[in-house]
Design a protein around this motif. Structure first.
Motif, PDB file in Angstrom:
ATOM      1  N   LYS A 203       0.848  -1.046  -0.053  1.00 21.10           N
ATOM      2  CA  LYS A 203       0.001  -0.018   0.094  1.00 21.10           C
ATOM      3  C   LYS A 203       1.048   1.250  -0.203  1.00 21.10           C
ATOM      4  N   TYR A 204       0.490   2.188  -0.801  1.00 22.33           N
ATOM      5  CA  TYR A 204       1.428   3.448  -0.869  1.00 22.33           C
ATOM      6  C   TYR A 204       0.513   4.715  -1.244  1.00 22.33           C
ATOM      7  N   PRO A 205       1.002   5.762  -1.158  1.00 18.89           N
ATOM      8  CA  PRO A 205       0.325   7.108  -1.432  1.00 18.89           C
ATOM      9  C   PRO A 205       0.685   7.238  -2.981  1.00 18.89           C
ATOM     10  N   ILE A 206      -0.467   7.716  -3.661  1.00 16.92           N
ATOM     11  CA  ILE A 206      -0.194   8.225  -5.075  1.00 16.92           C
ATOM     12  C   ILE A 206       0.496   9.507  -5.016  1.00 16.92           C
ATOM     13  N   THR A 216       3.698   0.741   2.932  1.00 13.43           N
ATOM     14  CA  THR A 216       3.629  -0.448   3.820  1.00 13.43           C
ATOM     15  C   THR A 216       3.450  -1.662   3.024  1.00 13.43           C
ATOM     16  N   LEU A 217       4.358  -2.637   3.271  1.00 15.03           N
ATOM     17  CA  LEU A 217       4.468  -3.986   2.619  1.00 15.03           C
ATOM     18  C   LEU A 217       3.603  -4.823   3.403  1.00 15.03           C
ATOM     19  N   LEU A 218       2.327  -5.100   2.872  1.00 11.37           N
ATOM     20  CA  LEU A 218       1.359  -5.830   3.793  1.00 11.37           C
ATOM     21  C   LEU A 218       1.537  -7.292   4.038  1.00 11.37           C
ATOM     22  N   VAL A 240       9.746   2.120   5.345  1.00  8.70           N
ATOM     23  CA  VAL A 240       8.695   0.929   4.672  1.00  8.70           C
ATOM     24  C   VAL A 240       8.262   0.234   6.013  1.00  8.70           C
ATOM     25  N   HIS A 241       7.137   0.298   6.116  1.00  8.86           N
ATOM     26  CA  HIS A 241       6.566  -0.463   7.381  1.00  8.86           C
ATOM     27  C   HIS A 241       5.749  -1.797   7.040  1.00  8.86           C
ATOM     28  N   ASN A 244       4.939  -4.951  12.603  1.00  8.60           N
ATOM     29  CA  ASN A 244       5.745  -4.101  13.636  1.00  8.60           C
ATOM     30  C   ASN A 244       7.181  -3.392  13.396  1.00  8.60           C
ATOM     31  N   GLN A 245       7.640  -3.772  12.083  1.00  8.63           N
ATOM     32  CA  GLN A 245       8.976  -3.310  11.691  1.00  8.63           C
ATOM     33  C   GLN A 245       8.615  -2.019  10.771  1.00  8.63           C
ATOM     34  N   VAL A 246       9.779  -1.202  11.220  1.00  5.57           N
ATOM     35  CA  VAL A 246       9.924  -0.144  10.176  1.00  5.57           C
ATOM     36  C   VAL A 246      11.485   0.106   9.850  1.00  5.57           C
ATOM     37  N   VAL A 247      11.533   0.254   8.475  1.00  5.55           N
ATOM     38  CA  VAL A 247      12.922   0.458   7.746  1.00  5.55           C
ATOM     39  C   VAL A 247      12.875   1.910   7.322  1.00  5.55           C
TER      40      VAL A 247
END
Length: 386
Positions: A203-206, A216-218, A240-241, A244-247
């Motif tokens: 999911k990503y903003p346009i 967000t990598l679902l 990149v979420h 619970n991980q964030v890069v």
């Protein structure tokens, strides 16, 4: 029996699945003293199982011939030699061997060829309407507000602004999802490149803001090449979420694998990234050649060196197995070929090493595994291991 004939004899028994434990030990003792490298196979075609078997034996002879050129020092092995022998066919197959005539599986129940995955995905727009991307022709424009979405000449999805685009501070999202048996590549609105493996979604903003870029990598796996952006002389962060991980991206190329429930593997290829969790402010910095493994069961994050080529081989069109178990291999096959896996007996503890092109039909890939003694049959799209 002469030495060369003896080891050819053992190799033949190994291929036929009739080798004894004592003979395995003898063959393994010899194999452990042979230089550990891929066996070259000249570009040719194996039209049937017997020809494949002959080529394997020829390469055993090559290893025997190379024995006299070894140095006394041998590097340590991390797995038993026999598991490497059992997997040698994968190495041989990866060089250039193509099987055109498929041998029948187990009970001769083959009905049709199961083809490998291909570029296909579903794009969900901000109004929740969906588009099957493999049905859209190159150059056809799809609009989401004032954002233009279209395929380029390579079939990759790209975003751009329409000539009448207005400043819009409302954040709206798209979601791209690949099915089992699919993969896809897209360029985000900021020029960053993302490749999604099979059974993955993001999911990503346009439209990104001037102070932050977040996606967000679902689920599944993705390879990222992040385009560096600045505003007012400051770098615009990219996050990149995944669960619970964030890069936090400080430099360009990395891979995230979230197929396993509760485990996220983040591998850095180039640049720098910080890996942390939403529940903990502390972060770990990764350097190229390192992998962060996050365990959600205990919220633990660890970092270790990794063989990067193996991790990212999928994006370059290869399966790359290194000391991989049969369930690990078949899990990848299941996603890529869109098949169900069923086990009718306990799995033998093989550990496979080698490469197989991902454009290989399933039956060909299974022929390689069958040579090690693993038995299968296919019923519709179910692969039964027994």
């Amino acid at each position: 029996m002469e030495k060369q004939q003896y080891y050819e004899y053992l190799a033949s028994k190994w291929i036929d699945g009739t080798i004894t434990e004592e003979e395995k030990d003898k063959f393994s003792a010899w194999f452990s003293n042979v230089p550990e490298k891929d066996i070259p196979v000249p570009p040719s075609y194996a039209r049937d199982t017997e020809e494949l078997r002959t080529q394997i034996l020829n390469n055993i002879r090559q290893r025997l011939a190379a024995e006299g050129q070894m140095t006394p020092a041998k590097r340590p092995r991390t797995t038993t030699i026999w598991t490497r022998v059992a997997a040698a066919v994968l190495i041989i197959f990866s060089i250039s061997l193509v099987v055109y005539q498929y041998t029948e599986l187990a009970d001769d129940s083959m009905v049709s060829v199961i083809e490998p995955g291909s570029p296909k995905a579903i794009l969900t727009l901000s109004d929740n309407s969906q588009i099957l991307l493999d049905t859209i022709a190159v150059g056809v424009k799809v609009y989401d507000g004032d954002i233009i979405i279209q395929k380029d000449e390579n079939g990759h999805l790209r975003y751009s602004y329409s000539p009448v685009a207005r400043d819009n501070h409302t954040t709206v999202y798209n979601t791209i999802s690949t099915p089992r048996g699919g993969e896809y590549r897209l360029t985000l609105p900021d020029g960053s490149d993302v490749r999604l493996n099979a059974a993955s979604s993001m999911k990503y903003p346009i439209r990104f803001t001037d102070n932050k870029r977040e996606v967000t990598l679902l689920q599944g796996e993705a390879f990222f090449e992040i385009n560096k952006k600045t505003a007012m002389g400051k770098r615009i962060p990219f996050l990149v979420h995944t669960g619970n991980q964030v890069v936090e991206v400080l430099g360009t190329k990395f891979n995230i694998n979230a197929y396993d429930d509760g485990r996220i593997a983040t591998t850095l290829v180039e640049g720098l990234i910080n890996v942390g969790t939403h529940s903990n402010e502390s972060k770990m910095r990764l350097y190229p050649g390192q992998q962060a493994l996050f365990e959600s069961s205990n919220n633990k994050l660890s970092v270790a060196p990794i063989q990067v080529d193996q991790v990212i081989a999928w994006k370059d069109g290869m399966f790359y197995f290194q000391d991989a178990s049969l369930p690990t291999i078949l899990a990848e096959f299941s996603r890529w070929y869109d098949i169900e896996i069923a086990y009718q007996a306990p799995v033998r503890e093989y550990q496979f090493i080698g490469k197989i092109p991902r454009n290989t039909p399933l039956e060909t890939a299974l022929d390689v595994l069958k040579t090690t003694g693993v038995q299968f049959k296919i019923e519709n799209r179910k692969l039964i291991v027994y």
